[in-house]
Design an enzyme around this catalytic site. Structure first.
Site, PDB file in Angstrom:
ATOM      1  N   ASN A   1       0.868  -1.174   0.000  1.00  0.00           N
ATOM      2  CA  ASN A   1       0.000   0.000   0.000  1.00  0.00           C
ATOM      3  C   ASN A   1       0.908   1.227   0.000  1.00  0.00           C
ATOM      4  OD1 ASN A   1      -1.804   2.045   0.504  1.00  0.00           O
ATOM      5  ND2 ASN A   1      -2.373   1.356   2.558  1.00  0.00           N
TER       6      ASN A   1
ATOM      7  N   LYS B   1       0.149   4.260  -0.261  1.00  0.00           N
ATOM      8  CA  LYS B   1      -0.479   5.445   0.370  1.00  0.00           C
ATOM      9  C   LYS B   1      -0.252   6.680  -0.512  1.00  0.00           C
ATOM     10  CE  LYS B   1      -0.100   3.150   4.803  1.00  0.00           C
ATOM     11  NZ  LYS B   1       0.003   3.246   6.253  1.00  0.00           N
TER      12      LYS B   1
ATOM     13  N   HIS C   1      -9.400   1.242   5.095  1.00  0.00           N
ATOM     14  CA  HIS C   1      -8.112   1.435   5.778  1.00  0.00           C
ATOM     15  C   HIS C   1      -8.328   2.384   6.959  1.00  0.00           C
ATOM     16  CE1 HIS C   1      -3.998   2.510   6.649  1.00  0.00           C
ATOM     17  NE2 HIS C   1      -3.642   1.422   5.990  1.00  0.00           N
TER      18      HIS C   1
ATOM     19  N   GLU D   1      -6.691   4.763   8.003  1.00  0.00           N
ATOM     20  CA  GLU D   1      -6.465   6.178   7.680  1.00  0.00           C
ATOM     21  C   GLU D   1      -7.702   6.779   7.015  1.00  0.00           C
ATOM     22  OE1 GLU D   1      -2.856   5.415   5.570  1.00  0.00           O
ATOM     23  OE2 GLU D   1      -1.878   4.913   7.467  1.00  0.00           O
TER      24      GLU D   1
ATOM     25  N   GLU E   1      -5.124  -4.843  10.709  1.00  0.00           N
ATOM     26  CA  GLU E   1      -4.092  -3.824  10.898  1.00  0.00           C
ATOM     27  C   GLU E   1      -4.339  -3.073  12.212  1.00  0.00           C
ATOM     28  OE1 GLU E   1      -2.213  -2.702   6.825  1.00  0.00           O
ATOM     29  OE2 GLU E   1      -3.808  -1.298   7.281  1.00  0.00           O
TER      30      GLU E   1
ATOM     31  N   GLY F   1       2.924   2.250  10.812  1.00  0.00           N
ATOM     32  CA  GLY F   1       3.891   3.327  10.666  1.00  0.00           C
ATOM     33  C   GLY F   1       4.658   3.666  11.933  1.00  0.00           C
TER      34      GLY F   1
ATOM     35  N   SER G   1       3.770  -2.179  10.263  1.00  0.00           N
ATOM     36  CA  SER G   1       5.230  -2.235  10.412  1.00  0.00           C
ATOM     37  C   SER G   1       5.842  -3.573   9.988  1.00  0.00           C
ATOM     38  CB  SER G   1       5.640  -1.877  11.844  1.00  0.00           C
ATOM     39  OG  SER G   1       5.228  -0.557  12.150  1.00  0.00           O
TER      40      SER G   1
HETATM   41  P1  13P Z   1       3.286   0.343   7.658  1.00  0.00           P
HETATM   42  O1  13P Z   1       3.765  -0.942   7.052  1.00  0.00           O
HETATM   43  O2  13P Z   1       4.025   1.548   7.170  1.00  0.00           O
HETATM   44  O3  13P Z   1       3.194   0.244   9.145  1.00  0.00           O
HETATM   45  O4  13P Z   1       1.772   0.565   7.130  1.00  0.00           O
HETATM   46  C1  13P Z   1       0.870  -0.468   7.251  1.00  0.00           C
HETATM   47  C2  13P Z   1      -0.351  -0.115   6.498  1.00  0.00           C
HETATM   48  O5  13P Z   1      -1.086   0.771   6.875  1.00  0.00           O
HETATM   49  C3  13P Z   1      -0.623  -0.858   5.260  1.00  0.00           C
HETATM   50  O6  13P Z   1      -1.900  -0.591   4.788  1.00  0.00           O
END
Ligand code: 13P
Length: 261
Positions: free
Chosen positions: A9, A11, A99, A101, A171, A177, A217
């Site tokens: 992803n 982003k 997601h 976010e 997640e 992150g 992560s």
């Molecule tokens: P990270 O791998 O940067 O922690 O992000 C995970 C994520 O949100 C994947 O959709």
């Protein structure tokens, strides 16, 4: 046996040129890998780079294309949105929905996630449905309840066949992150709980077919242990998917865990 999925992803990152160069690099670095043993690999660039990336992927032959969101209506007066048939038109086969976010910053709810999942499946594409608890919810001992509620609402009204084809990504928000991965036995426990919840709302058979990923992560150094767990079927990767070496390291680690070679 469920075929693992490693999905990147990206982003809100990378221009068209940067996206092309990353995917070309991934293609080169995975060229020699055994296709039979390779997990399903999906890259999810920003909307504006999808078509250019699609042009350099050999659709269905190694790396699949994913989008990061969609709208549930096919067309009409919905300024700013992108629909499932439009994404299908440029060879997208997976779409991430719900997601954290999007839930946190853009008002996504279980109801809109459910509408999007239905639209995606009705056009023959595969939703990657995200769920997971916040740190506050985990510390309050609410993880199981939160995840079960999300899964039930997100899958509401889907047929057993549609559920079996769908992908869920667990997640935990506190692991996204932050560099702080959820430890593997605990991620596996929650993913098992998700699978049991899926069985409750459909059938055991559909739940056993569904691929459930871990996200938060994930790195090349964590994937082998994660993939050795009974119920973790792959990963949704953020930061480590933005560079070919780390992303391909995760693909290789997945193969290593599954084949022992
Ligand atoms: P990270 O791998 O940067 O922690 O992000 C995970 C994520 O949100 C994947 O959709």
């Amino acid at each position: 046996m469920r075929k693992p999925i490693i999905a990147g992803n990206w982003k809100l990152n990378k221009t068209i040129d940067e996206s092309i160069s990353l995917v070309e690099d991934i293609k080169v670095k995975t060229m020699d890998l055994n296709r039979e043993q390779m997990p399903t690999v999906v890259v999810c660039p920003v909307f504006t780079a999808l078509k250019s990336v699609a042009n350099i992927l050999e659709h269905g032959k190694g790396i699949d294309l994913g989008a990061q969101d969609c709208y549930h209506v096919d067309s009409g007066a919905y300024t700013g949105e992108v629909s499932v048939p439009m994404l299908k038109d440029i060879c997208v086969s997976y779409i991430i929905v719900g997601h954290s976010e999007r839930r946190q910053y853009f008002g996504e709810t279980d109801e809109t996630v459910n509408q999007k999942a239905k639209a995606i499946l009705s056009h023959g594409l595969i939703p990657i449905i995200c769920c997971g608890e916040s740190l506050e919810q985990r510390e309050a001992g609410k993880t199981d309840e939160i995840v079960k509620t999300q899964v039930k609402a997100d899958l509401k009204g889907l047929s057993n066949e549609e559920i079996a084809k769908s992908v869920i990504a667990y997640e935990p928000i506190w692991a996204i992150g932050t560099g702080k991965t959820c430890d593997s036995p605990e991620a596996n426990r929650v993913i098992k709980l998700i699978r049991d919840t899926v069985a409750e709302v459909s059938t055991r058979e559909a739940a056993d077919k569904m691929r459930i990923l871990y996200g938060g992560s994930v790195k090349a150094s964590t994937i082998e242990e994660q993939m050795s767990m009974s119920d973790i079927d792959g990963a949704l990767v953020g930061g480590a998917s933005l560079e070919a070496d780390s992303f391909v390291g995760i693909i290789k680690g997945t193969m290593l865990a599954r084949t022992g070679k």
